[in-house]
Write a protein that holds these residues in place. Structure first.
Motif, PDB file in Angstrom:
ATOM      1  N   THR A   1       0.820  -1.215   0.000  1.00  0.00           N
ATOM      2  CA  THR A   1       0.000   0.000   0.000  1.00  0.00           C
ATOM      3  C   THR A   1       0.850   1.260   0.000  1.00  0.00           C
ATOM      4  O   THR A   1       0.613   2.186  -0.788  1.00  0.00           O
ATOM      5  N   TYR A   2       1.850   1.298   0.891  1.00  0.00           N
ATOM      6  CA  TYR A   2       2.647   2.520   1.014  1.00  0.00           C
ATOM      7  C   TYR A   2       3.790   2.582   0.002  1.00  0.00           C
ATOM      8  O   TYR A   2       4.629   3.484   0.076  1.00  0.00           O
ATOM      9  N   ARG A   3       3.811   1.663  -0.963  1.00  0.00           N
ATOM     10  CA  ARG A   3       4.704   1.777  -2.121  1.00  0.00           C
ATOM     11  C   ARG A   3       3.909   2.138  -3.385  1.00  0.00           C
ATOM     12  O   ARG A   3       4.495   2.267  -4.458  1.00  0.00           O
TER      13      ARG A   3
ATOM     14  N   PRO B   1      -4.069  -0.859  -1.841  1.00  0.00           N
ATOM     15  CA  PRO B   1      -3.752   0.460  -2.415  1.00  0.00           C
ATOM     16  C   PRO B   1      -4.953   1.248  -2.926  1.00  0.00           C
ATOM     17  O   PRO B   1      -5.090   2.441  -2.607  1.00  0.00           O
ATOM     18  N   LYS B   2      -5.818   0.636  -3.728  1.00  0.00           N
ATOM     19  CA  LYS B   2      -6.933   1.399  -4.305  1.00  0.00           C
ATOM     20  C   LYS B   2      -7.894   1.926  -3.238  1.00  0.00           C
ATOM     21  O   LYS B   2      -8.231   3.119  -3.248  1.00  0.00           O
ATOM     22  N   PRO B   3      -8.358   1.093  -2.295  1.00  0.00           N
ATOM     23  CA  PRO B   3      -9.199   1.641  -1.230  1.00  0.00           C
ATOM     24  C   PRO B   3      -8.489   2.693  -0.389  1.00  0.00           C
ATOM     25  O   PRO B   3      -9.113   3.651   0.069  1.00  0.00           O
ATOM     26  N   MET B   4      -7.180   2.538  -0.199  1.00  0.00           N
ATOM     27  CA  MET B   4      -6.433   3.519   0.583  1.00  0.00           C
ATOM     28  C   MET B   4      -6.385   4.856  -0.154  1.00  0.00           C
ATOM     29  O   MET B   4      -6.612   5.917   0.445  1.00  0.00           O
ATOM     30  N   ALA B   5      -6.101   4.822  -1.445  1.00  0.00           N
ATOM     31  CA  ALA B   5      -6.079   6.063  -2.217  1.00  0.00           C
ATOM     32  C   ALA B   5      -7.457   6.721  -2.217  1.00  0.00           C
ATOM     33  O   ALA B   5      -7.573   7.947  -2.094  1.00  0.00           O
ATOM     34  N   ALA B   6      -8.501   5.907  -2.338  1.00  0.00           N
ATOM     35  CA  ALA B   6      -9.861   6.450  -2.318  1.00  0.00           C
ATOM     36  C   ALA B   6     -10.171   7.093  -0.968  1.00  0.00           C
ATOM     37  O   ALA B   6     -10.803   8.161  -0.902  1.00  0.00           O
ATOM     38  N   LEU B   7      -9.720   6.458   0.114  1.00  0.00           N
ATOM     39  CA  LEU B   7      -9.934   7.006   1.450  1.00  0.00           C
ATOM     40  C   LEU B   7      -9.220   8.346   1.608  1.00  0.00           C
ATOM     41  O   LEU B   7      -9.803   9.332   2.099  1.00  0.00           O
ATOM     42  N   LEU B   8      -7.967   8.407   1.192  1.00  0.00           N
ATOM     43  CA  LEU B   8      -7.192   9.639   1.323  1.00  0.00           C
ATOM     44  C   LEU B   8      -7.813  10.771   0.512  1.00  0.00           C
ATOM     45  O   LEU B   8      -7.891  11.924   0.972  1.00  0.00           O
ATOM     46  N   GLN B   9      -8.276  10.460  -0.695  1.00  0.00           N
ATOM     47  CA  GLN B   9      -8.903  11.480  -1.536  1.00  0.00           C
ATOM     48  C   GLN B   9     -10.243  11.934  -0.952  1.00  0.00           C
ATOM     49  O   GLN B   9     -10.573  13.125  -0.981  1.00  0.00           O
ATOM     50  N   ALA B  10     -11.009  10.989  -0.403  1.00  0.00           N
ATOM     51  CA  ALA B  10     -12.307  11.343   0.182  1.00  0.00           C
ATOM     52  C   ALA B  10     -12.141  12.284   1.362  1.00  0.00           C
ATOM     53  O   ALA B  10     -12.951  13.207   1.564  1.00  0.00           O
TER      54      ALA B  10
END
Length: 365
Positions: free
Chosen positions: A50-52, A108-117
């Motif tokens: 995720t963090y890469r 990664p995808k859910p994490m990016a979505a969370l950060l953007q939300a």
């Protein structure tokens, strides 16, 4: 292990401190807390995957102050967020208020979505609920009807098929087992049965090669272990098996206690007698190790040893000392007494505070 993408700068992880919120205010950022453990498989996966991820890195670098904390090193944070990990992901506003709390691995995808939300709408999510103010009780003990109700809950929630308590993760709940042992001493046969069945099942989580006990098993049974060996599990299992041997004189319980003690001596004891904190679940971070732990001692050592966390914490040593003192009281085993005294002397010499009490480690009280 995921290869590092050199085209994307890596995350600038910061330690936890009050100054991170000042930094977040000045730079109009959120604070992202990655609270994990050095022994935790899914923490490694999140770090390596995720963090890469380029999108996750980009969002964090744009709008977040990233903070990474080892929960063993900070019991204050661990106690607050233990229901959300490990790893626990907590996002704060710059004023320190919580926006979201998430439990476990986030791809990664859910994490990016969370950060953007959060960037789009930083309103607190459904994971943030108001904490109730603590209320001081006036009673000094349980009423008979309260005790009977709790005993019924204990019986009803026992897993008669697979043994123990819990339907997903299986591990030795030492407080429950100790209560059952105390009731068994008063000839409560159903409590004796539950305690002994659980202790017998838990022996499946003792490493047959090195000793020591794995943290827990998944799938609702005792056959799918997670292979990390953390000190609290070692100490409380050792203590529980020593107490069980004292009560029932079953040699299998003494053998279990001694296997854990031998593991502590071989792997988690420092040169001065104080105890280290844990041994990792993974030989290679982020890769499952079931095949590795099925090997013999020699075959394991050819491949290398999972990392040992050599931090020395007062709390973890206290757990170990208590367990070894119990083993000595039950068996008269001088090795247990010597090991307990050496660790206690080191902690007194190196973790004592001038005004009483102990530091957790060399830095934090």
């Amino acid at each position: 292990m995921v290869a590092e993408d050199l085209s994307h700068p890596q995350i600038d992880w910061q330690p936890w401190s009050d100054s991170i919120f000042e930094k977040a205010r000045k730079e109009r950022r959120f604070v992202l807390l990655d609270l994990g453990a050095v022994w935790c498989h899914w923490c490694h996966v999140m770090e390596e995957v995720t963090y890469r991820d380029p999108k996750v890195i980009e969002l964090i670098r744009q709008r977040y102050v990233a903070v990474r904390v080892d929960q063993d090193a900070r019991p204050d944070l661990s106690n607050r967020y233990e229901d959300y990990g490990w790893p626990a992901t907590v996002v704060f506003n710059a004023d320190g208020s919580e926006i979201v709390k998430r439990q476990g691995y986030i791809p990664p995808k859910p994490m990016a979505a969370l950060l953007q939300a959060i960037i789009d709408d930083p309103s607190p999510g459904p994971s943030i609920v108001a904490e109730l103010a603590p209320e001081q009780g006036s009673a000094t003990g349980l009423k008979p009807e309260q005790r009977d109700k709790l005993r019924k809950v204990l019986r009803d929630r026992y897993d008669s098929k697979n043994h123990g308590w819990g339907t997903v993760q299986k591990y030795l709940d030492w407080d429950i087992v100790e209560y059952c042992q105390s009731e068994a001493a008063h000839r409560e046969q159903d409590f004796e049965r539950m305690a002994r069945e659980t202790l017998d099942a838990q022996r499946q989580l003792i490493d047959p090669v090195w000793g020591g006990v794995y943290q827990y098993s998944t799938d609702g049974d005792w056959k799918h272990p997670h292979f990390e060996k953390i000190m609290q599990m070692q100490a409380e299992n050792l203590r529980s098996y020593a107490q069980a041997y004292a009560l029932w004189k079953d040699p299998a319980y003494l053998e279990a206690a001694r296997k854990i003690h031998d593991y502590l001596r071989s792997f988690l004891t420092g040169p001065d007698g104080a105890f280290y904190t844990s041994q990792d679940a993974d030989l290679v971070q982020g890769e499952h190790s079931a095949e590795y732990f099925s090997l013999s001692d020699g075959e394991r050592r050819k491949r290398g040893l999972p990392r040992i966390d050599q931090h020395i914490y007062a709390r973890e040593n206290g757990w170990a000392i208590n367990a070894l003192a119990t083993l000595y009281a039950v068996t008269g085993d001088d090795r247990a007494l010597v090991d307990a005294i050496r660790a206690a002397e080191w902690i007194i010499a190196n973790r004592s505070l001038a005004d009483g009490g102990y530091r957790h480690d060399a830095k934090y009280s």
